[in-house]
Design a protein around this motif. Structure first.
Motif, PDB file in Angstrom:
ATOM      1  N   GLY A 105       0.784  -1.223   0.000  1.00  0.00           N
ATOM      2  CA  GLY A 105       0.000   0.000   0.000  1.00  0.00           C
ATOM      3  C   GLY A 105       0.816   1.273   0.000  1.00  0.00           C
ATOM      4  N   LYS A 106       2.089   1.183  -0.333  1.00  0.00           N
ATOM      5  CA  LYS A 106       2.965   2.352  -0.308  1.00  0.00           C
ATOM      6  C   LYS A 106       3.053   2.986  -1.696  1.00  0.00           C
ATOM      7  CE  LYS A 106       5.644   0.366   3.473  1.00  0.00           C
ATOM      8  NZ  LYS A 106       6.925  -0.261   3.875  1.00  0.00           N
ATOM      9  N   LYS A 107       3.128   4.313  -1.709  1.00  0.00           N
ATOM     10  CA  LYS A 107       3.239   5.062  -2.961  1.00  0.00           C
ATOM     11  C   LYS A 107       4.706   5.160  -3.361  1.00  0.00           C
ATOM     12  CE  LYS A 107       2.470   9.721  -4.879  1.00  0.00           C
ATOM     13  NZ  LYS A 107       3.892  10.027  -5.094  1.00  0.00           N
ATOM     14  N   VAL A 108       4.992   4.832  -4.605  1.00  0.00           N
ATOM     15  CA  VAL A 108       6.351   4.963  -5.106  1.00  0.00           C
ATOM     16  C   VAL A 108       6.310   4.938  -6.625  1.00  0.00           C
ATOM     17  CG1 VAL A 108       6.764   2.455  -4.991  1.00  0.00           C
ATOM     18  CG2 VAL A 108       8.704   4.052  -5.019  1.00  0.00           C
ATOM     19  N   ASN A 109       7.099   5.818  -7.236  1.00  0.00           N
ATOM     20  CA  ASN A 109       7.214   5.856  -8.693  1.00  0.00           C
ATOM     21  C   ASN A 109       8.676   5.912  -9.090  1.00  0.00           C
ATOM     22  OD1 ASN A 109       4.482   5.884  -9.704  1.00  0.00           O
ATOM     23  ND2 ASN A 109       4.286   7.932  -8.846  1.00  0.00           N
ATOM     24  N   PHE A 110       8.997   5.186 -10.145  1.00  0.00           N
ATOM     25  CA  PHE A 110      10.322   5.263 -10.756  1.00  0.00           C
ATOM     26  C   PHE A 110      10.124   5.837 -12.146  1.00  0.00           C
ATOM     27  CE2 PHE A 110      13.932   3.315 -13.123  1.00  0.00           C
ATOM     28  CZ  PHE A 110      14.959   3.888 -12.409  1.00  0.00           C
ATOM     29  N   PHE A 111      10.775   6.957 -12.424  1.00  0.00           N
ATOM     30  CA  PHE A 111      10.517   7.743 -13.622  1.00  0.00           C
ATOM     31  C   PHE A 111      10.532   6.899 -14.890  1.00  0.00           C
ATOM     32  CE2 PHE A 111      11.899  10.596 -17.058  1.00  0.00           C
ATOM     33  CZ  PHE A 111      10.940  11.589 -16.962  1.00  0.00           C
ATOM     34  N   HIS A 112      11.523   6.047 -15.053  1.00  0.00           N
ATOM     35  CA  HIS A 112      11.661   5.281 -16.286  1.00  0.00           C
ATOM     36  C   HIS A 112      10.706   4.093 -16.378  1.00  0.00           C
ATOM     37  CE1 HIS A 112      15.860   6.950 -17.422  1.00  0.00           C
ATOM     38  NE2 HIS A 112      14.944   7.421 -18.223  1.00  0.00           N
ATOM     39  N   PHE A 113       9.961   3.834 -15.326  1.00  0.00           N
ATOM     40  CA  PHE A 113       8.969   2.755 -15.374  1.00  0.00           C
ATOM     41  C   PHE A 113       7.552   3.298 -15.514  1.00  0.00           C
ATOM     42  CE2 PHE A 113      11.649  -0.473 -12.685  1.00  0.00           C
ATOM     43  CZ  PHE A 113      12.552  -0.557 -13.722  1.00  0.00           C
ATOM     44  N   MET A 114       7.418   4.587 -15.780  1.00  0.00           N
ATOM     45  CA  MET A 114       6.093   5.180 -15.898  1.00  0.00           C
ATOM     46  C   MET A 114       5.661   5.196 -17.363  1.00  0.00           C
ATOM     47  SD  MET A 114       6.703   8.307 -13.191  1.00  0.00           S
ATOM     48  CE  MET A 114       5.082   9.035 -13.375  1.00  0.00           C
ATOM     49  N   VAL A 115       4.565   4.511 -17.670  1.00  0.00           N
ATOM     50  CA  VAL A 115       4.061   4.462 -19.033  1.00  0.00           C
ATOM     51  C   VAL A 115       2.540   4.578 -18.987  1.00  0.00           C
ATOM     52  CG1 VAL A 115       4.027   1.923 -19.003  1.00  0.00           C
ATOM     53  CG2 VAL A 115       4.010   3.134 -21.184  1.00  0.00           C
ATOM     54  N   ASP A 116       1.996   5.425 -19.850  1.00  0.00           N
ATOM     55  CA  ASP A 116       0.552   5.655 -19.906  1.00  0.00           C
ATOM     56  C   ASP A 116      -0.022   4.842 -21.056  1.00  0.00           C
ATOM     57  OD1 ASP A 116      -2.035   6.564 -20.028  1.00  0.00           O
ATOM     58  OD2 ASP A 116      -1.533   8.695 -19.938  1.00  0.00           O
ATOM     59  N   LEU A 117      -0.758   3.786 -20.722  1.00  0.00           N
ATOM     60  CA  LEU A 117      -1.352   2.923 -21.750  1.00  0.00           C
ATOM     61  C   LEU A 117      -2.751   3.375 -22.139  1.00  0.00           C
ATOM     62  CD1 LEU A 117      -0.258  -0.591 -20.443  1.00  0.00           C
ATOM     63  CD2 LEU A 117       0.884   0.879 -22.119  1.00  0.00           C
ATOM     64  N   ASP A 118      -3.336   4.266 -21.384  1.00  0.00           N
ATOM     65  CA  ASP A 118      -4.710   4.692 -21.651  1.00  0.00           C
ATOM     66  C   ASP A 118      -4.776   5.907 -22.569  1.00  0.00           C
ATOM     67  OD1 ASP A 118      -5.772   2.709 -19.922  1.00  0.00           O
ATOM     68  OD2 ASP A 118      -5.262   3.969 -18.210  1.00  0.00           O
ATOM     69  N   GLY A 119      -3.827   6.801 -22.427  1.00  0.00           N
ATOM     70  CA  GLY A 119      -3.805   7.992 -23.269  1.00  0.00           C
ATOM     71  C   GLY A 119      -2.407   8.213 -23.789  1.00  0.00           C
TER      72      GLY A 119
END
Length: 441
Positions: free
Chosen positions: A304-318
């Motif tokens: 349940g922890k929030k975390v993002n890695f910039f190079h793993f962010m991909v938008d498949l919806d838009g």
């Protein structure tokens, strides 16, 4: 690949797709090939589902030919990297900008030049409303007077010019104080904080002028900025990994443990002669580290922890529009960099290279021939991109990286290609997990 769709096939569907990679099989063909192994009913059901996807143009889709003028024309400038300081109070070992001076004289951009840059982009952006300005260096907080006066001037002309200015600043943190932090948090839509990770890793490369490490100075200041920033403004911690810290997943864990949950750790940009430069033999280890990092993120999110890695962010919806997917950042065309003396270049990595100088704030852009080289480069012009599954997320790689390390703007850097494909694979694993699938490396 051309549809841009992402699917989570079961074992039977995956077997059918693998058996017929270049054509849509009939149900009878699928049963003949795989019925004995998986059962006729299961294979027929899988073949029917695959046909339905193909009929909806979500499988076996051919590339749509986009008319050349759509993606190769000179466009209005909508983003600018403003080099307010060609000086730095760190002496980072891997700095592509020659420790901040870009192989020239050290100097600070005068406030009047910053204001002139705002006038330039307000005109050059033509009908574009949203304008991106990144304060860069060197170290831009060494030029806070210029930063503040430039922002104030931009705000003063927003309404009459019909523009919406969005500001970002990239800082090493040494000069962050209460006043600078409050200004950055009030005016910067995004702030990039430079930290490589663990103290020993950071201080190996990111040294102060006297040779001491910067970690103990900057980490408390970064924490203070984040505490005062609030949740409505973006930020991320940006690190660099080199051959000397290929275990960069540990740096990610360290940064997360400090309280930062928006993180980017990017591969070093360096010529092969540098001892810290990445080598082809390092790529399998790097791939393993990206997989390790993916599993760390999966575990954190499962808790349940929030975390993002910039190079793993991909938008498949838009995600980006078709032209953006074809061309990437728009360097040299929609995006430019301005040096302290007002010279204009295709992007921050070309600053100081006279052969890539495309104009100045006084004379305007005078080298449309150089701009056209960048404008005409896209995944459609790169033979190596033709059959790559990652091309619509990679956009053919960084133009500067291709020129400096790949041999030409249309010759992608092979190391960067390898890492981009691995990062996209990891991103898709994380997306699959978001949909409820049980996945891990």
């Amino acid at each position: 690949m051309e549809s841009g769709a992402v699917h989570l096939p079961d074992d039977v569907s995956f077997a059918v797709l693998a058996a017929f990679p270049d054509k849509l099989p009939t149900a009878d063909e699928a049963v003949a090939a795989l019925g004995a192994e998986y059962g006729e009913n299961a294979v027929r059901e899988a073949a029917a589902e695959i046909k339905e996807l193909a009929d909806d143009d979500m499988l076996y889709t051919s590339a749509e030919v986009i008319p050349t003028p759509v993606y190769s024309s000179l466009m209005p400038v909508k983003a600018m990297c403003l080099h307010v300081a060609h000086d730095c109070n760190l002496r980072c070992g891997y700095c592509f900008a020659s420790q901040g001076d870009y192989h020239g004289a050290r100097g600070i951009m005068p406030p009047e030049t910053g204001k002139k840059a705002i006038d330039f982009i307000a005109a050059a952006s033509k009908g574009r409303k949203n304008i991106e300005i990144d304060f860069f260096g060197g170290e831009p907080t060494m030029a806070m007077r210029t930063v503040k006066e430039t922002v104030a001037y931009a705000r003063s002309i927003e309404k009459d010019s019909g523009k919406n200015f969005r500001f970002t600043i990239t800082t090493n943190g040494l000069l962050l104080n209460d006043d600078n932090i409050d200004f950055i948090n009030a005016e910067m839509s995004n702030v990039v904080l430079s930290l490589d990770g663990r103290r020993i890793v950071n201080d190996n490369m990111r040294k102060c002028v006297d040779g001491s490490g910067s970690y103990d100075i900057i980490v408390p200041k970064f924490k203070k900025l984040l505490e005062k920033r609030g949740s409505d403004k973006s930020y991320y911690l940006r690190g660099t990994f080199t051959r000397e810290n290929l275990d960069f997943a540990s740096d990610f864990e360290h940064i997360y443990g400090l309280g930062f949950d928006e993180i980017s750790i990017e591969p070093v940009t360096a010529t092969p002669d540098k001892p810290y430069a990445l080598r082809d033999e390092d790529l399998p280890r790097i791939a393993e580290e990206y997989e390790k990092l993916t599993n760390i993120i999966l575990k954190l999110r499962s808790e349940g922890k929030k975390v993002n890695f910039f190079h793993f962010m991909v938008d498949l919806d838009g995600g980006p529009c078709a032209v953006k997917r074809l061309k990437g950042c728009g360097a040299g065309n929609e995006y430019v960099a301005v040096a302290p003396d007002g010279s204009i270049y295709p992007c921050h990595q070309f600053v100081g290279m006279e052969e890539y100088r495309i104009g100045s704030l006084d004379e305007g852009i005078i080298r449309d021939d150089i701009r056209r080289v960048f404008a005409q480069s896209s995944i459609m012009s790169k033979p190596a991109c033709k059959d790559c599954f990652a091309k619509y997320n990679c956009s053919g790689g960084c133009a500067a990286g291709n020129i400096f390390y790949g041999g030409g703007i249309d010759s992608p850097n092979t190391q960067a290609c390898f890492m981009q494909k691995k990062r996209l694979e990891c991103a898709l694993v994380l997306k699959a997990a978001e949909s409820g699938a049980h996945v891990e490396f």
